[in-house]
Design an enzyme around this catalytic site. Structure first.
Site, short mmCIF file in Angstrom:
data_model
loop_
_atom_site.label_atom_id
_atom_site.label_comp_id
_atom_site.label_asym_id
_atom_site.label_seq_id
_atom_site.Cartn_x
_atom_site.Cartn_y
_atom_site.Cartn_z
N GLU A 189 13.16 8.64 -21.69
CA GLU A 189 14.14 9.31 -22.55
C GLU A 189 14.14 8.59 -23.91
O GLU A 189 13.67 7.46 -24.02
CB GLU A 189 15.53 9.22 -21.93
CG GLU A 189 15.66 9.94 -20.60
CD GLU A 189 15.43 11.43 -20.72
OE1 GLU A 189 16.07 12.09 -21.52
OE2 GLU A 189 14.56 11.94 -19.99
N ASP A 222 19.77 8.54 -15.87
CA ASP A 222 18.99 9.79 -15.79
C ASP A 222 18.89 10.27 -14.33
O ASP A 222 19.16 11.43 -14.02
CB ASP A 222 17.60 9.56 -16.39
CG ASP A 222 16.72 10.78 -16.29
OD1 ASP A 222 16.86 11.69 -17.13
OD2 ASP A 222 15.89 10.85 -15.35
N VAL A 270 15.77 18.73 -13.63
CA VAL A 270 15.61 17.85 -12.46
C VAL A 270 14.15 17.79 -12.04
O VAL A 270 13.54 18.82 -11.73
CB VAL A 270 16.46 18.33 -11.26
CG1 VAL A 270 16.36 17.31 -10.12
CG2 VAL A 270 17.91 18.52 -11.66
N LYS A 318 20.62 13.61 -12.44
CA LYS A 318 19.86 14.54 -11.60
C LYS A 318 20.46 14.61 -10.20
O LYS A 318 20.54 15.69 -9.59
CB LYS A 318 18.39 14.12 -11.54
CG LYS A 318 17.69 14.29 -12.89
CD LYS A 318 16.37 13.55 -12.89
CE LYS A 318 15.65 13.72 -14.22
NZ LYS A 318 14.55 12.76 -14.39
N GLU A 372 15.57 24.53 -14.68
CA GLU A 372 14.62 23.91 -13.74
C GLU A 372 14.08 22.58 -14.24
O GLU A 372 13.90 21.63 -13.45
CB GLU A 372 13.45 24.88 -13.46
CG GLU A 372 12.44 24.39 -12.46
CD GLU A 372 13.06 24.02 -11.12
OE1 GLU A 372 13.23 22.82 -10.87
OE2 GLU A 372 13.40 24.92 -10.34
N GLY A 404 11.33 17.32 -13.61
CA GLY A 404 10.31 17.93 -14.46
C GLY A 404 9.71 19.20 -13.89
O GLY A 404 10.42 20.18 -13.65
N VAL A 420 8.82 17.54 -25.19
CA VAL A 420 8.80 18.77 -24.39
C VAL A 420 8.77 20.00 -25.30
O VAL A 420 7.96 20.92 -25.08
CB VAL A 420 10.03 18.83 -23.44
CG1 VAL A 420 9.95 20.07 -22.56
CG2 VAL A 420 10.11 17.57 -22.58
N GLY A 421 9.62 20.01 -26.34
CA GLY A 421 9.71 21.19 -27.21
C GLY A 421 8.37 21.55 -27.84
O GLY A 421 8.01 22.73 -27.90
N1 LIG Z 1 10.16 13.92 -21.69
C1 LIG Z 1 10.24 14.32 -20.43
O1 LIG Z 1 9.39 13.98 -19.63
C2 LIG Z 1 11.37 15.18 -19.96
C3 LIG Z 1 11.31 15.69 -18.66
C4 LIG Z 1 12.34 16.49 -18.18
C5 LIG Z 1 13.41 16.77 -18.99
N2 LIG Z 1 13.45 16.25 -20.26
C6 LIG Z 1 14.59 16.63 -21.08
O2 LIG Z 1 14.12 17.45 -22.12
C7 LIG Z 1 14.92 17.27 -23.27
C8 LIG Z 1 14.03 16.88 -24.43
O3 LIG Z 1 13.37 15.69 -24.10
P1 LIG Z 1 12.14 15.12 -24.95
O4 LIG Z 1 11.47 14.13 -24.08
O5 LIG Z 1 11.34 16.23 -25.51
O6 LIG Z 1 12.94 14.34 -26.11
P2 LIG Z 1 12.44 14.02 -27.57
O7 LIG Z 1 13.32 12.93 -28.07
O8 LIG Z 1 10.97 13.80 -27.60
O9 LIG Z 1 12.74 15.38 -28.35
C9 LIG Z 1 14.00 15.77 -28.78
C10 LIG Z 1 13.80 16.31 -30.18
O10 LIG Z 1 15.01 16.90 -30.62
C11 LIG Z 1 15.18 16.57 -31.99
N3 LIG Z 1 16.59 16.69 -32.35
C12 LIG Z 1 17.62 15.95 -31.92
N4 LIG Z 1 18.76 16.39 -32.44
C13 LIG Z 1 18.45 17.45 -33.24
C14 LIG Z 1 19.19 18.34 -34.04
N5 LIG Z 1 20.51 18.21 -34.15
N6 LIG Z 1 18.55 19.33 -34.69
C15 LIG Z 1 17.22 19.45 -34.57
N7 LIG Z 1 16.45 18.65 -33.82
C16 LIG Z 1 17.07 17.64 -33.16
C17 LIG Z 1 14.66 15.15 -32.11
O11 LIG Z 1 14.32 14.86 -33.46
C18 LIG Z 1 13.44 15.20 -31.18
O12 LIG Z 1 12.28 15.58 -31.87
C19 LIG Z 1 15.97 16.22 -22.89
O13 LIG Z 1 17.13 16.87 -22.42
C20 LIG Z 1 15.30 15.49 -21.75
O14 LIG Z 1 16.23 14.89 -20.88
C21 LIG Z 1 12.46 15.48 -20.76
N1 LIG Z 2 12.85 10.27 -18.56
C1 LIG Z 2 12.77 11.14 -17.44
C2 LIG Z 2 12.17 12.44 -17.85
C3 LIG Z 2 12.29 13.46 -16.80
O1 LIG Z 2 13.58 13.90 -16.68
C4 LIG Z 2 11.93 10.49 -16.38
O2 LIG Z 2 11.34 9.44 -16.63
O3 LIG Z 2 11.87 11.00 -15.28
NA NA Z 3 12.23 20.78 -11.84
#
Ligand SMILES: NC(=O)c1ccc[n+]([C@@H]2O[C@H](COP(=O)([O-])OP(=O)(O)OC[C@H]3O[C@@H](n4cnc5c(N)ncnc54)[C@H](O)[C@@H]3O)[C@@H](O)[C@H]2O)c1
Ligand SMILES: N[C@@H](CCO)C(=O)O
Ligand code: NA
Length: 431
Positions: free
Chosen positions: A194, A205, A136, A209, A133, A138, A19-20
């Site tokens: 995740e 998860d 929950v 939510k 937002e 996405g 996501v980042g």
């Molecule tokens: N992937 C999805 O579809 C999705 C959807 C909705 C919400 N989220 C939420 O978004 C957030 C991020 O999810 P993601 O899928 O991008 O996860 P991800 O594991 O791909 O990314 C997390 C990143 O944070 C980095 N990280 C962890 N600890 C760190 C630290 N101390 N310092 C610096 N970097 C650090 C990791 O190396 C990783 O690159 C989570 O809270 C997740 O629940 C994800």
């Molecule tokens: N891992 C979560 C990401 C969205 O929060 C999912 O599959 O819905």
């Molecule tokens: Na949402």
């Protein structure tokens, strides 16, 4: 225009994963439109990562730092976006950002469902915004509708598919006959799961939510530990076949509603959903949420519940909102938990159930099974029986019954010599 009116609002990004990295790219690519919508430009001043050496296409290496605390605590930053996930160090970083005067945007449902109260009250004390937002479902706007649009109404139930990974896996099992493990690997490759997929497949998860949705819907602090939870690892090919025979599909449903005594009934369970029900047709990683409210009636929200770009859309929406608040003054809504409702004990939650078992195919067995349900106050809606030689597979659909009643009836059935091993139980929605 004075300098402060044209000076950029500074943004720090914590985490550059699925996501980042999308948030960083969209911030850069959409900079001009974001500036116009906010009234001031946004400047991404740093991205905290774990490993500096990784190649990140489209992202300026000069922005990267491995000192997340220093970045989160910068007093010149206006907005901090937390996209690390997990409880720590995310919580400490968010608190550091708030202490430094930044508004916070997060997608971290695990943290909010574990300890949202601490973060909310820190934000309240510091007079900064907290938006989430993306935490929950996405990209689907669901937090803002509950927190703002429906806040003048009385929500009575929220039911939905809120985990993309498990919906994808169950959909693959239903439509392609894919086995569980293969479908999980596919979901991971698509960036849906995740970091630890246990959170998805064991229902944590979705339960996080559900806790957030219930908190917003019922103005009560609800935590992950309040949610009665079951994942999809126990869903078998036989369950899928039984669902198909009954004209149903199996979905992982999150259900939050008000019990008769005003307490909140909360659960996440694999559920047989009738094909005619709108939630049955939600494919792949899509999510969908039904809301029932006293005045608005029924509302449904549907869309991409996971994945980098869709989730980044929700994060950017929050970023623009928090940035606008900085520009125009004022704050978004704080925590609303005045209602302080109790949580319905899991055994007292009412649902309809499908119970199947293998029995001796002989006179009186069906009557004995029906009697056992009746003795525990469980009324039957439908019974199906299929003979298999000397045995028969019996499938019983109940009317609404409390969980403890059904469990007690099953325990008794289990002791009956006419009933062989293999009693299985699943909740039913709309069939
Ligand atoms: N992937 C999805 O579809 C999705 C959807 C909705 C919400 N989220 C939420 O978004 C957030 C991020 O999810 P993601 O899928 O991008 O996860 P991800 O594991 O791909 O990314 C997390 C990143 O944070 C980095 N990280 C962890 N600890 C760190 C630290 N101390 N310092 C610096 N970097 C650090 C990791 O190396 C990783 O690159 C989570 O809270 C997740 O629940 C994800
Ligand atoms: N891992 C979560 C990401 C969205 O929060 C999912 O599959 O819905
Ligand atoms: Na949402």
């Amino acid at each position: 225009m004075t300098r402060s009116e044209s000076a950029p609002l500074k943004v720090a990004l914590l985490g550059c994963g699925v996501v980042g990295s999308q948030v960083a790219r969209q911030l850069i690519e959409q900079a001009e439109d974001l500036r116009a919508r906010i009234g001031r430009p946004l400047e991404l001043v740093g991205i905290a990562v774990r490993r500096l050496e990784i190649e990140r296409p489209g992202i300026d290496r000069a922005l990267l730092t491995d000192d997340a605390f220093a970045l989160a605590s910068r007093p010149d930053v206006d907005l901090v976006i937390e996209l690390l996930g997990g409880i720590e160090p995310a919580r400490s970083l968010i608190l550091a950002a708030i202490a430094a005067g930044s508004s916070v945007i997060t997608a971290n449902k695990a943290l909010l469902a574990e300890d949202g109260a601490t973060i909310y009250s820190a934000a309240e004390d510091a007079g900064v915004d907290l938006y989430y937002e993306a935490a929950v479902a996405g990209a689907i706007p669901i937090v803002r509708p509950l927190r703002e649009s429906l806040v003048g109404d009385e929500v009575t139930a929220v039911v939905g598919i809120v985990n993309g990974t498990t919906n994808f896996i169950l959909d693959q099992m239903h439509t392609e006959g894919t086995d569980f493990s293969t479908a999980l690997v596919q979901a991971q490759q698509l960036g849906l799961a995740e970091a630890d997929p246990t959170a998805d497949v064991e229902g944590f998860d979705a339960a996080s939510k559900a806790a957030i949705l219930a908190s917003l819907a019922f103005h009560t602090r609800v935590r992950l530990s309040d949610v009665d939870r079951e994942g999809i690892t126990g869903v078998t090919a036989a369950d899928i076949a039984a669902a198909k025979e009954r004209g149903c599909v199996i979905k992982l449903l999150a259900r939050c509603s008000l019990s008769a005594d005003g307490s909140i009934a909360l659960g996440v369970h694999p559920t047989m959903v009738a094909k005619a029900h709108p939630l049955a047709s939600i494919p792949g990683a899509y999510n969908a949420i039904f809301i029932e409210s006293r005045n608005a009636g029924q509302l449904m929200f549907m869309g991409p519940g996971a994945g980098g770009s869709p989730t980044a859309s929700a994060v950017l929406g929050d970023l623009v909102t928090a940035a606008r608040n900085r520009v125009r003054g004022g704050l978004g809504p704080g925590e609303s938990h005045y209602s302080e409702r109790g949580i319905t004990p899991a055994g007292e939650i009412s649902s309809r159930y499908y119970v199947s078992m293998t029995v001796h195919d002989e006179p009186g067995v069906l009557a004995a099974v029906a009697t056992s349900f009746a003795e525990h106050g469980v009324s039957l809606q439908a019974v199906r029986q299929e003979s298999q030689g000397a045995e028969a597979r019996l499938g019983v659909t109940t009317h609404l019954a409390k969980h403890h009643q059904v469990i007690e009836a099953i325990a008794e059935l289990d002791r009956m010599p006419e009933v062989h091993a293999g009693i299985s139980l699943m909740r039913v929605e709309g069939a």
